[in-house]
Design an enzyme around this catalytic site. Structure first.
Site, PDB file in Angstrom:
ATOM      1  N   CYS A 116       0.929  -1.453  -0.294  1.00 40.82           N
ATOM      2  CA  CYS A 116       0.006  -0.170   0.207  1.00 40.82           C
ATOM      3  C   CYS A 116       0.657   1.384  -0.300  1.00 40.82           C
ATOM      4  O   CYS A 116       0.374   2.667  -0.259  1.00 40.82           O
ATOM      5  CB  CYS A 116      -1.337   0.255   1.283  1.00 40.82           C
ATOM      6  SG  CYS A 116      -1.834  -1.028   1.245  1.00 40.82           S
ATOM      7  N   HIS A 254      -3.600   7.286   3.115  1.00 40.67           N
ATOM      8  CA  HIS A 254      -3.969   5.869   2.832  1.00 40.67           C
ATOM      9  C   HIS A 254      -5.186   5.217   3.436  1.00 40.67           C
ATOM     10  O   HIS A 254      -5.126   5.133   4.371  1.00 40.67           O
ATOM     11  CB  HIS A 254      -2.782   4.540   3.089  1.00 40.67           C
ATOM     12  CG  HIS A 254      -3.556   3.138   2.886  1.00 40.67           C
ATOM     13  ND1 HIS A 254      -3.541   2.893   1.459  1.00 40.67           N
ATOM     14  CD2 HIS A 254      -3.666   1.744   3.260  1.00 40.67           C
ATOM     15  CE1 HIS A 254      -3.840   0.976   1.313  1.00 40.67           C
ATOM     16  NE2 HIS A 254      -3.481   0.820   2.372  1.00 40.67           N
ATOM     17  N   ASN A 284     -10.630  -0.544  -0.054  1.00 40.16           N
ATOM     18  CA  ASN A 284      -8.712  -0.238   0.359  1.00 40.16           C
ATOM     19  C   ASN A 284      -8.564  -1.412  -1.172  1.00 40.16           C
ATOM     20  O   ASN A 284      -8.479  -1.931  -1.141  1.00 40.16           O
ATOM     21  CB  ASN A 284      -8.873  -0.983   1.312  1.00 40.16           C
ATOM     22  CG  ASN A 284      -7.209  -1.440   1.128  1.00 40.16           C
ATOM     23  OD1 ASN A 284      -5.990  -0.960   0.267  1.00 40.16           O
ATOM     24  ND2 ASN A 284      -6.580  -1.742   2.382  1.00 40.16           N
TER      25      ASN A 284
HETATM   26  N1  ACO Z   1     -18.245  -8.741  10.951  1.00 43.66           N
HETATM   27  C1  ACO Z   1     -18.684  -8.961  12.263  1.00 43.66           C
HETATM   28  N2  ACO Z   1     -17.484  -9.370  13.359  1.00 43.66           N
HETATM   29  C2  ACO Z   1     -16.321  -9.422  12.588  1.00 43.66           C
HETATM   30  C3  ACO Z   1     -16.176  -9.412  11.325  1.00 43.66           C
HETATM   31  C4  ACO Z   1     -17.270  -9.044  10.538  1.00 43.66           C
HETATM   32  N3  ACO Z   1     -16.611  -9.020   9.710  1.00 43.66           N
HETATM   33  N4  ACO Z   1     -14.517  -9.238  11.380  1.00 43.66           N
HETATM   34  C5  ACO Z   1     -14.246  -9.890  13.061  1.00 43.66           C
HETATM   35  N5  ACO Z   1     -15.189  -9.762  13.725  1.00 43.66           N
HETATM   36  C6  ACO Z   1     -15.117 -10.119  15.090  1.00 43.66           C
HETATM   37  C7  ACO Z   1     -13.698 -10.280  15.351  1.00 43.66           C
HETATM   38  O1  ACO Z   1     -13.560 -12.345  15.374  1.00 43.66           O
HETATM   39  C8  ACO Z   1     -13.577 -10.245  16.578  1.00 43.66           C
HETATM   40  O2  ACO Z   1     -14.222 -11.168  17.736  1.00 43.66           O
HETATM   41  P1  ACO Z   1     -14.231 -11.872  18.967  1.00 43.66           P
HETATM   42  O3  ACO Z   1     -14.267 -10.145  19.402  1.00 43.66           O
HETATM   43  O4  ACO Z   1     -14.968 -12.638  19.604  1.00 43.66           O
HETATM   44  O5  ACO Z   1     -13.150 -12.216  18.759  1.00 43.66           O
HETATM   45  C9  ACO Z   1     -14.842  -8.810  17.421  1.00 43.66           C
HETATM   46  O6  ACO Z   1     -15.532  -9.244  16.172  1.00 43.66           O
HETATM   47  C10 ACO Z   1     -13.468  -7.902  17.669  1.00 43.66           C
HETATM   48  O7  ACO Z   1     -12.104  -8.013  15.970  1.00 43.66           O
HETATM   49  P2  ACO Z   1     -10.674  -7.099  15.642  1.00 43.66           P
HETATM   50  O8  ACO Z   1      -9.623  -7.570  14.899  1.00 43.66           O
HETATM   51  O9  ACO Z   1     -10.508  -6.604  16.920  1.00 43.66           O
HETATM   52  O10 ACO Z   1     -11.932  -5.593  15.115  1.00 43.66           O
HETATM   53  P3  ACO Z   1     -11.711  -4.728  14.815  1.00 43.66           P
HETATM   54  O11 ACO Z   1     -12.276  -3.523  15.625  1.00 43.66           O
HETATM   55  O12 ACO Z   1      -9.698  -4.524  14.941  1.00 43.66           O
HETATM   56  O13 ACO Z   1     -12.027  -4.799  13.470  1.00 43.66           O
HETATM   57  C11 ACO Z   1     -10.670  -4.513  11.108  1.00 43.66           C
HETATM   58  C12 ACO Z   1     -11.905  -5.651  12.339  1.00 43.66           C
HETATM   59  C13 ACO Z   1     -11.475  -4.352  10.252  1.00 43.66           C
HETATM   60  C14 ACO Z   1     -10.056  -5.485   9.712  1.00 43.66           C
HETATM   61  C15 ACO Z   1      -9.580  -3.839  11.523  1.00 43.66           C
HETATM   62  O14 ACO Z   1      -8.783  -4.304  12.480  1.00 43.66           O
HETATM   63  C16 ACO Z   1      -8.103  -3.411  10.773  1.00 43.66           C
HETATM   64  O15 ACO Z   1      -8.903  -2.324   9.252  1.00 43.66           O
HETATM   65  N6  ACO Z   1      -7.378  -3.412  10.417  1.00 43.66           N
HETATM   66  C17 ACO Z   1      -6.264  -2.529   9.954  1.00 43.66           C
HETATM   67  C18 ACO Z   1      -6.553  -3.673   8.045  1.00 43.66           C
HETATM   68  C19 ACO Z   1      -5.111  -2.805   7.430  1.00 43.66           C
HETATM   69  O16 ACO Z   1      -5.418  -2.264   7.647  1.00 43.66           O
HETATM   70  N7  ACO Z   1      -4.942  -3.335   7.021  1.00 43.66           N
HETATM   71  C20 ACO Z   1      -3.753  -2.913   5.619  1.00 43.66           C
HETATM   72  C21 ACO Z   1      -4.096  -3.211   4.385  1.00 43.66           C
HETATM   73  S1  ACO Z   1      -2.876  -2.452   3.926  1.00 43.66           S
HETATM   74  C22 ACO Z   1      -2.203  -3.590   2.462  1.00 43.66           C
HETATM   75  O17 ACO Z   1      -1.303  -3.752   2.543  1.00 43.66           O
HETATM   76  C23 ACO Z   1      -2.942  -3.826   1.342  1.00 43.66           C
END
Ligand code: ACO
Length: 327
Positions: A116, A254, A284
């Protein structure tokens, strides 16, 4: 980063695939809800490729738009760089396909892979070539088709990823008043590689040998790292240039997650109304997010010529970086 010449953004363009993948459609694929996705990511729908489309198609169309915006012909371009982590093929480079489709001369054309942060890495390469006087016009494209490497049974990743392309024409300027690309910075830390990677399909575990060629991510870990390093990079560029945050007209991070974008602005105490976000209806699309966000805000009249932009990105690798640019 001073050179003999100024490197300015002469043209900007982008292309988004027409197909939309909505949260309601994702509800049919995995255990999730529209409300959860919107609250946790800010995304309502994302653009994804049709079966017959691939990265070079988007890269070509974004490059064409940037050339038109720059009022240049393909023959004017001296170097073409495509930032991508999702090429049509492992071999050849997407950049060569774009060079041929545009009808450029037999110029240098190569892909740059820095996830990214790829677009900002390619922008820094272009900046250096232009400032050193090696090239007059460099075409920089960020293009990705993440949908092909997304596991639509994994609810933690399939909600985020999308496809598209954006491009800048970086040109030499003799205008003494122009500032163009004022400063840029790049960083990496490979020790976190396993927090965001594609296990299969590379030389370590070739495709078809039982390891999936889909993105695997520790979202929580990546989230914290992303906010921290992007905010630090903004500060680094301000220190490097002696500028104050008040002088920045637009912060363009980003587009990974709206909560990450909000957290960066908050940690910097930067006004939310001066932050450009396009994630809601695009998702994204990795290397493409920053040029698409810049192009969107130029077309809707927010970004004006002379505005000072702070671009900052982060991705798997880890890689991160930024650029301060007078548009
Ligand atoms: N729907 C419902 N529940 C979900 C989902 C979903 N789509 N995804 C995860 N959960 C659950 C998890 O299982 C977890 O449940 P648990 O508490 O029973 O274990 C709970 O929701 C919380 O999970 P978290 O991972 O803590 O959720 P978070 O608020 O962090 O959101 C997300 C997850 C959206 C993936 C976030 O962490 C994020 O955006 N992270 C950064 C992603 C990013 O920037 N990536 C870079 C990509 S750049 C590249 O190089 C391509």
């Amino acid at each position: 980063m001073n050179g003999l010449y100024k490197a300015v953004i002469r043209g900007v363009g982008s292309y988004l695939p027409e197909t939309r993948l909505t949260n309601v459609e994702i509800e049919q694929m995995v255990e999730t809800s529209d409300d959860w996705i919107q609250t946790r990511t800010g995304i309502v729908e994302r653009r994804i490729a049709r079966p017959e489309e691939a990265t070079s198609d988007f890269a070509y169309l974004a490059a064409r738009a940037a050339l038109d915006d720059a009022q240049l012909e393909p023959a004017d371009i001296d170097l073409l760089i495509v930032a991508t982590e999702t090429p049509d093929y492992i071999l050849p480079p997407v950049a060569c396909q774009v060079q041929a489709r545009l009808g450029c001369r037999n110029i240098g054309a190569f892909d740059l892979h820095a996830t990214c942060a790829g677009f900002l890495s390619a922008l820094q390469v272009a900046e250096q070539y232009v400032k050193a006087g090696v090239h007059r016009h460099v075409l920089v494209v960020g293009a990705d088709t993440l949908s092909r490497f997304t596991d639509y049974t994994d609810r933690a990743t399939c909600i985020l990823f999308a496809d598209g392309a954006g491009a800048f024409v970086v040109s030499r300027s003799d205008d003494p008043a122009a500032r163009g690309i004022v400063a840029s910075a790049l960083h990496s830390d490979g020790t976190y590689f396993h927090n965001l990677y594609i296990p299969g399909g590379g030389s370590r575990t070739p495709y078809g040998e039982g390891v999936k060629a889909k993105i695997v991510m520790d979202g929580r870990k990546i989230f914290k790292l992303a906010v921290n390093v992007m905010a630090t990079t903004v500060q680094e560029l301000l220190n490097q240039t002696g500028c104050h945050l008040d002088e920045i007209d637009w912060l363009i991070p980003h587009q990974a997650n709206q909560r990450i974008i909000d957290a960066i602005a908050e940690s910097l105490n930067f006004p939310a109304e001066k932050v450009i976000s396009t994630i809601q209806n695009i998702g994204n699309n990795s290397s493409a997010t920053i040029p698409i966000a810049v192009d969107t805000a130029i077309r809707d009249g927010r970004i004006q010529r002379g505005d000072l932009l702070m671009l900052v990105a982060f991705g798997g690798g880890l890689v991160w970086g930024g650029a301060m640019v007078e548009y």
